[in-house]
Scaffold this active site. Structure first.
Site, PDB file in Angstrom:
ATOM      1  N   THR A 189     -42.098 -12.199   1.441  1.00 60.26           N
ATOM      2  CA  THR A 189     -42.632 -13.305   1.988  1.00 60.26           C
ATOM      3  C   THR A 189     -41.441 -14.418   2.167  1.00 60.26           C
ATOM      4  OG1 THR A 189     -43.103 -14.174  -0.296  1.00 60.26           O
ATOM      5  CG2 THR A 189     -45.013 -13.057   0.936  1.00 60.26           C
ATOM      6  N   GLU A 336     -49.355 -12.187   2.863  1.00 60.21           N
ATOM      7  CA  GLU A 336     -50.113 -11.559   1.872  1.00 60.21           C
ATOM      8  C   GLU A 336     -51.444 -11.163   2.279  1.00 60.21           C
ATOM      9  OE1 GLU A 336     -48.358 -14.147   1.166  1.00 60.21           O
ATOM     10  OE2 GLU A 336     -47.497 -14.457  -0.802  1.00 60.21           O
ATOM     11  N   LYS A 447     -41.384 -25.137   5.394  1.00 54.56           N
ATOM     12  CA  LYS A 447     -41.444 -24.011   6.601  1.00 54.56           C
ATOM     13  C   LYS A 447     -41.041 -24.663   7.820  1.00 54.56           C
ATOM     14  CE  LYS A 447     -44.584 -20.235   7.789  1.00 54.56           C
ATOM     15  NZ  LYS A 447     -45.954 -19.895   8.081  1.00 54.56           N
ATOM     16  N   TRP A 452     -39.619 -19.465   6.422  1.00 54.45           N
ATOM     17  CA  TRP A 452     -39.434 -20.379   5.285  1.00 54.45           C
ATOM     18  C   TRP A 452     -38.144 -20.692   4.892  1.00 54.45           C
ATOM     19  CZ3 TRP A 452     -43.761 -22.305   3.655  1.00 54.45           C
ATOM     20  CH2 TRP A 452     -45.086 -21.927   3.627  1.00 54.45           C
TER      21      TRP A 452
HETATM   22  P1  AMP Z   1     -46.290 -16.761   5.944  1.00 52.20           P
HETATM   23  O1  AMP Z   1     -46.690 -15.773   4.850  1.00 52.20           O
HETATM   24  O2  AMP Z   1     -44.757 -16.883   6.340  1.00 52.20           O
HETATM   25  O3  AMP Z   1     -47.007 -16.253   7.141  1.00 52.20           O
HETATM   26  O4  AMP Z   1     -46.656 -18.366   5.707  1.00 52.20           O
HETATM   27  C1  AMP Z   1     -48.179 -18.315   5.423  1.00 52.20           C
HETATM   28  C2  AMP Z   1     -48.165 -20.069   5.211  1.00 52.20           C
HETATM   29  O5  AMP Z   1     -48.101 -20.586   6.231  1.00 52.20           O
HETATM   30  C3  AMP Z   1     -49.546 -20.101   4.606  1.00 52.20           C
HETATM   31  O6  AMP Z   1     -49.829 -20.011   3.178  1.00 52.20           O
HETATM   32  C4  AMP Z   1     -49.554 -21.765   5.061  1.00 52.20           C
HETATM   33  O7  AMP Z   1     -48.788 -22.489   4.106  1.00 52.20           O
HETATM   34  C5  AMP Z   1     -48.703 -21.834   6.355  1.00 52.20           C
HETATM   35  N1  AMP Z   1     -49.621 -21.649   7.274  1.00 52.20           N
HETATM   36  C6  AMP Z   1     -50.047 -20.705   8.155  1.00 52.20           C
HETATM   37  N2  AMP Z   1     -50.958 -20.867   9.058  1.00 52.20           N
HETATM   38  C7  AMP Z   1     -51.199 -22.291   9.067  1.00 52.20           C
HETATM   39  C8  AMP Z   1     -51.902 -23.326   9.607  1.00 52.20           C
HETATM   40  N3  AMP Z   1     -52.445 -23.097  10.782  1.00 52.20           N
HETATM   41  N4  AMP Z   1     -51.994 -24.389   9.253  1.00 52.20           N
HETATM   42  C9  AMP Z   1     -50.959 -24.981   8.058  1.00 52.20           C
HETATM   43  N5  AMP Z   1     -50.250 -24.124   7.516  1.00 52.20           N
HETATM   44  C10 AMP Z   1     -50.424 -22.841   7.858  1.00 52.20           C
END
Ligand code: AMP
Length: 561
Positions: A189, A336, A447, A452
């Site tokens: 992640t 996850e 982000k 990240w």
């Molecule tokens: P990742 O594991 O890198 O795909 O990131 C996941 C995280 O991205 C989530 O837990 C959120 O914090 C953020 N995220 C994903 N989609 C959205 C969305 N549509 N709106 C706001 N935050 C999002």
């Protein structure tokens, strides 16, 4: 218990592979390399995947062993997506934007035995990377450059050229019958915290997630679609879109690393893309490009649907695309959970105004996902659209643990009598219709452009700088990247000269540890950082103070302590 009498067909990715072979051998995969468009049909991909499996097997990589990729979105990466899990080995997709030392750390943590790398990525990290001893084979895929593999490779590793390697192998492979609970893929992640958290997908979880992508109120991938995942294939399996496209029998269009608007327009036109996905940053640039160039708009007329996630989107984003005849669907997910959890496409219960405002919500859980919001005391919050709490999820395609990280169990997962809940680190509300809206982020990460950045890792290095007494890094809203990191620091010896000197120094200093895109845009000098009840830096207070109109980067800025 009375057992059912149904067939025990394992839910493995071989179902996807077999379906493509049976039904869709003539469907297309178009890859846009910098050097030109490459076209293949699924029959070619399957043939080459079998050769690849023979190559991997022939080099002694056993069932359950990890095979890493450092690659952009291409037909070769798709071949790896099929061959590696379907032969019983585990596909570990590594983020190509990481530094050489982060990549080496992940290779070692995953105990990868083979690394497949695009030449353009190797050219960036090859000179600096210290490959861990577990990596026995390095396979170079010529993506943008025309040279053949052979230069600048570490001693002690057997190097191969991808095309040579698979060209020498037979195109028939004895695909094994897999247990559906065997591991299929591995994604980390965040590679920059120094504490990698690997999500180890099983065949079962990935296959169920793939089926979920076909639901009509989900991504609704269909055979008639031409799907362009512009989200990297190293990011949560490109949100599951490649497997979903294969399962549905849709054509695929793969943009390699080029996700700038002009390149996307070219690929959309060449492949007649009907649906595409990427983080909002990519689409914001794309939108400006279309608005500025009417001819570009004509070239993307096949594009009808954009499932968008990774970060929040606003009303105007949806409306601007609607004016161009493109339907945006907001989605939410995380590595996850394979990664899809919420999609915003249910409509029937909403009146016109609700419909307008609800479309910026992240949506309803897709079938198979159960979500709840929980307050600081672990109590479930009501679904009234106002009460907010941490979003937790339970699903057959959500992680129950991180790979080789028993220490993270209590922070990340809650196990009750019935099920395991994953703590998402997102703060959300749920309205009476079930629509989930993300309102904040509890996890201490930034982000930027869909990737990240670890505030913790940056803070740690800033604290190692001799000038620094206290440091905190927070995300500042940014029109292009959605968020950019900003460093808030207190100097050991706070003089105007020291501030000027530190401002000059901090970027080159951090560049020794981080990729360029991870380095804070600005530094803000404070007399003292605000603290919460436990004495920790109060980042919420810091964020409140960092509004866009503050004189960021100004050496004179110091809020009253
Ligand atoms: P990742 O594991 O890198 O795909 O990131 C996941 C995280 O991205 C989530 O837990 C959120 O914090 C953020 N995220 C994903 N989609 C959205 C969305 N549509 N709106 C706001 N935050 C999002």
């Amino acid at each position: 218990m009375l057992a059912g009498l149904m067939q025990q067909v394992p839910l493995s990715l071989n179902l996807v592979r077999e379906r493509v072979a049976d039904l869709f051998p003539g469907k297309h995969v178009t890859t846009r390399f910098k050097t030109g468009i490459h076209r293949a049909i699924y029959a070619d991909i399957l043939d080459r995947a079998a050769r690849l499996a023979n190559f991997i097997h022939g080099n002694g990589v056993e069932r359950g062993s990890r095979v890493a990729t450092l690659a952009w979105n291409s037909h070769r990466h798709l071949e790896l997506y099929l061959a590696v899990p379907c032969m019983g080995t585990v596909l570990h997709t590594i983020n190509a934007r990481m530094t050489a030392s982060d990549v080496a750390m992940l290779l070692a943590h995953a105990n990868d035995e083979m690394l497949f790398v695009d030449r353009s990525i190797w050219d960036v990290i090859g000179a600096d990377i210290n490959l861990p001893p577990c990596v026995r084979h390095l396979v170079v895929m010529e993506d943008e450059a025309s040279e053949v593999a052979g230069s600048n490779f570490p001693a002690g590793v057997v190097c191969h050229d991808y095309e040579d390697a698979i060209g020498r192998c037979a195109s028939v492979f004895a695909w094994p019958v897999l247990d559906e609970n065997e591991a299929a893929g591995l994604c980390y992640t965040s590679g920059t915290t120094g504490e990698p958290k690997g999500v180890l997908y099983s065949h079962r979880s990935t296959t169920l997630h793939t089926l979920a992508c076909l639901f009509a109120d989900g991504i609704a991938m269909r055979e008639r679609d031409v799907c362009m995942p512009a989200v990297p294939m190293f990011h949560a399996n490109a949100w599951g879109f490649p497997y979903a496209a294969l399962m549905a029998g849709a054509d695929l269009a793969l943009p390699c690393r080029q996700t700038d608007p002009a390149s996307l327009v070219e690929l959309i036109e060449a492949a007649q893309v009907t649906m595409a996905t990427a983080v909002p940053t990519v689409w914001l640039g794309f939108l400006s490009h279309l608005k500025a160039d009417a001819s570009a708009l004509g070239r993307v007329s096949s594009l009808k649907r954009l499932p968008v996630g990774g970060a929040a989107i606003g009303q105007s984003f949806i409306e601007e695309f609607a004016k161009l005849g493109i339907d945006v669907m907001h989605c939410w997910g995380m590595t996850e959970i394979s990664p899809l959890g919420l999609t915003n496409s249910a409509r029937s219960k909403l009146d016109a105004e609700e419909l307008r405002t609800s479309r910026t919500a992240q949506g309803l859980p897709i079938p198979g996902c159960r979500l709840r919001i929980v307050d600081d005391n672990g109590m479930r919050c009501p679904s009234d659209g106002r009460s907010s709490g941490e979003l937790q999820i339970s699903s057959p395609w959500a992680a129950a643990a991180y790979f080789n990280r028993a220490d993270t169990a209590s922070d990340s997962f809650i196990v009750d009598e019935e099920r395991t809940w994953l703590r998402t680190g997102d703060v959300a509300t749920i309205d009476p219709n079930g629509f989930v809206r993300i309102v904040d982020r509890a996890k201490d990460l930034i982000k930027s452009g869909g990737e990240w950045i670890s505030s913790q890792a940056l803070e740690l290095q800033l604290m190692n700088h001799p000038y620094i007494r206290e440091a905190a890094v927070i995300g500042r809203p940014d029109p292009k990247w959605q968020e950019r990191p900003v460093a808030c620091v207190v100097l050991q010896c706070d003089t105007p000269e020291a501030r000027v000197h530190f401002e000059e120094q901090f970027r080159p200093y951090l560049a020794r540890f981080f990729s360029k895109w991870q380095i804070p845009e600005d530094v803000l000098f404070w007399n003292e950082l605000p603290k919460g009840k436990t004495g920790k830096t109060d980042k919420i207070a810091l964020r409140k103070n960092i509004s866009a109109d503050l004189p960021l980067g100004s050496a004179n800025y110091a809020p009253p302590s």
